[in-house]
Design an enzyme around this catalytic site. Structure first.
Site, PDB file in Angstrom:
ATOM      1  N   LYS A 165       0.876  -1.184  -0.173  1.00 12.91           N
ATOM      2  CA  LYS A 165      -0.006   0.090   0.071  1.00 12.91           C
ATOM      3  C   LYS A 165       0.859   1.226  -0.111  1.00 12.91           C
ATOM      4  CE  LYS A 165      -2.458   1.721   3.705  1.00 12.91           C
ATOM      5  NZ  LYS A 165      -3.142   2.168   4.782  1.00 12.91           N
ATOM      6  N   LYS A 167       1.011   5.400   0.522  1.00 10.85           N
ATOM      7  CA  LYS A 167       0.509   6.498   0.572  1.00 10.85           C
ATOM      8  C   LYS A 167       0.670   7.703  -0.518  1.00 10.85           C
ATOM      9  CE  LYS A 167      -0.605   5.732   4.976  1.00 10.85           C
ATOM     10  NZ  LYS A 167      -2.084   5.637   5.621  1.00 10.85           N
ATOM     11  N   ASP A 193      -3.216   4.810  -0.667  1.00  7.96           N
ATOM     12  CA  ASP A 193      -3.986   5.417   0.275  1.00  7.96           C
ATOM     13  C   ASP A 193      -4.002   7.245   0.163  1.00  7.96           C
ATOM     14  OD1 ASP A 193      -5.294   6.284   2.684  1.00  7.96           O
ATOM     15  OD2 ASP A 193      -4.065   5.027   4.035  1.00  7.96           O
ATOM     16  N   GLU A 218      -7.744   4.159  -1.511  1.00  9.44           N
ATOM     17  CA  GLU A 218      -8.712   4.387  -0.148  1.00  9.44           C
ATOM     18  C   GLU A 218      -8.584   5.918   0.370  1.00  9.44           C
ATOM     19  OE1 GLU A 218      -7.161   3.047   4.386  1.00  9.44           O
ATOM     20  OE2 GLU A 218      -6.038   2.215   2.808  1.00  9.44           O
ATOM     21  N   ASP A 243     -11.875   4.813   4.721  1.00 10.50           N
ATOM     22  CA  ASP A 243     -11.264   4.649   6.112  1.00 10.50           C
ATOM     23  C   ASP A 243     -11.768   5.325   7.102  1.00 10.50           C
ATOM     24  OD1 ASP A 243      -9.336   4.490   8.249  1.00 10.50           O
ATOM     25  OD2 ASP A 243      -7.643   4.855   7.252  1.00 10.50           O
ATOM     26  N   LYS A 267     -10.718  -0.407  11.261  1.00 10.34           N
ATOM     27  CA  LYS A 267      -9.664  -0.241  12.315  1.00 10.34           C
ATOM     28  C   LYS A 267     -10.620  -0.128  13.712  1.00 10.34           C
ATOM     29  CE  LYS A 267      -6.629   2.573   9.458  1.00 10.34           C
ATOM     30  NZ  LYS A 267      -6.030   3.930   9.180  1.00 10.34           N
ATOM     31  N   GLY A 295      -4.453  -0.576   9.882  1.00  9.04           N
ATOM     32  CA  GLY A 295      -3.135  -0.377  10.885  1.00  9.04           C
ATOM     33  C   GLY A 295      -3.010   1.148  11.319  1.00  9.04           C
TER      34      GLY A 295
END
Length: 372
Positions: A165, A167, A193, A218, A243, A267, A295
């Site tokens: 993943k 960012k 994300d 995301e 998210d 989460k 996470g």
């Protein structure tokens, strides 16, 4: 059960490398742990919880100092007054307190572990998990250059992580994604994300990501923008994942009904606890929506509990449950090990790991005893 003592430990653990997102750059993990002792049928039992709130209110409106204050001044007195406290009733007893889901989740987590220990039961058994190990993905922060990104991701692929993943943020999105696909091909599982860094006006730009065969994008838009995510989903073939927008089972239901979430990142800390997280898992499964476990750079305590929840059958995509060494040279519990793309769920009562008193003392910056 009855809560008899409550202690908060503010801790700071150095990260092995800085972790940069669209909103912050972390070099240390700042959080607080909850140590709760309860009188049970088995005698006094201690359970541990971990708040996922960050040092500043940048990911959400919660932050470490606020969580400590609301726990000490408002939540602890409510729970001390309960004669028969259970994990299943923590949220109900804390309902007069508006918001502060991360602080509530940390308290529920500690009560839950004490309850599980008193029954000699693991979290995996409690939630009804079906596997002994979960696929392990890794979250890669924004890097200073494309060559540095390629080297970093190449290292994680060599370690066997099941999914990457990345960012992203405006100005650091299409080029690094294209570079990774060019360097490592189309075979590895890859998602991005944005941590709410874009607006709906960026739809045409974000649509360029469709060319790269991503598992999902995301939270590209703001946390309040559930409807707008639904609109963006109409313009992109890349599946939309939420998210920050998902703070409860109710918000998950809204997102699903509006077509805003083909995938949900769960989460427990963000939604108020592991029990609410399981409700979201069950809701998504009933509607055919994939979920994966996110996470928040947790210590081994939170990482072990996350792995246990991710054994539920609806978690069909690799989550951000990486090995401890991804973030920490030293942890406060036993190391959580990633091997061959998976993390084995710790066995034993509660979360299956033990907070090491020496390590806790080493990384603690403050200890707060909350009197009855």
């Amino acid at each position: 059960m009855q809560l008899t003592s409550l202690r908060l430990h503010r801790v700071s653990l150095p990260l092995v490398t800085p972790f940069e997102t669209s909103f912050a750059r972390q070099t240390e993990k700042h959080c607080y742990l909850v140590e709760a002792t309860l009188d049970t049928d088995s005698g006094p039992v201690t359970g541990w919880g971990e708040s996922v709130a960050m040092i500043a209110p940048l990911y959400s409106d919660e932050y470490v100092d606020g969580g400590i204050a609301v726990t000490r001044d408002w939540m602890a007195p409510l729970l001390y007054d309960v004669e028969n406290l259970t994990a299943e009733t923590v949220a109900w007893h804390l309902r007069p307190i508006i918001g502060h889901r991360m602080a509530k989740a940390a308290l529920e987590m500690a009560v839950l572990e004490a309850q599980l220990k008193s029954r000699n039961q693991s979290l995996k058994e409690y939630v009804g998990g079906v596997v002994d190990a979960v696929p392990s993905g890794v979250s890669v922060g924004i890097q200073r250059s494309v060559p540095e990104l390629l080297e970093t991701v190449g290292g994680y692929l060599d370690e066997g992580y099941a999914r990457i993943k990345l960012k992203i943020k405006p100005g650091a999105d299409i080029a690094p994604v294209a570079a990774l696909r060019k360097e490592y091909g189309d075979e590895f599982l890859f998602q991005v994300d944005a941590n709410a860094a874009y607006t709906l006006a960026d739809a045409a730009h974000l649509k360029k990501l469709d060319e790269y065969g991503l598992l999902l994008i995301e939270q590209p838009l703001g946390e309040a923008d559930i409807r707008q995510h639904g609109e963006l989903a109409k313009h992109m073939s890349t599946p939309m994942c939420l998210d920050e927008s998902i703070v409860s089972a109710e918000s998950a239901a809204d997102a699903i009904s509006l077509g805003a979430a083909a995938v949900i990142n769960i989460k427990p800390g963000r939604v108020g606890g592991f029990l609410e997280a399981k409700r979201i898992h069950d809701l998504a499964s009933a509607h055919g929506v994939a979920v994966w476990h996110g996470g928040m750079v947790e210590t081994g305590l939170g990482r072990a509990a996350n792995a246990a929840l991710a054994t539920l059958p609806g978690f069909t995509l690799p989550g951000d449950i990486s090995g401890s060494k991804r973030f920490f040279d030293e942890d406060i519990t036993e190391e959580i090990v990633q091997r061959d793309g998976a993390v084995e769920v710790p066995k034993g009562p509660g979360f299956g790991v033990t907070v090491d008193p020496g390590q806790l003392a080493k990384f603690s910056t403050e200890t707060i005893d909350i009197p009855r």
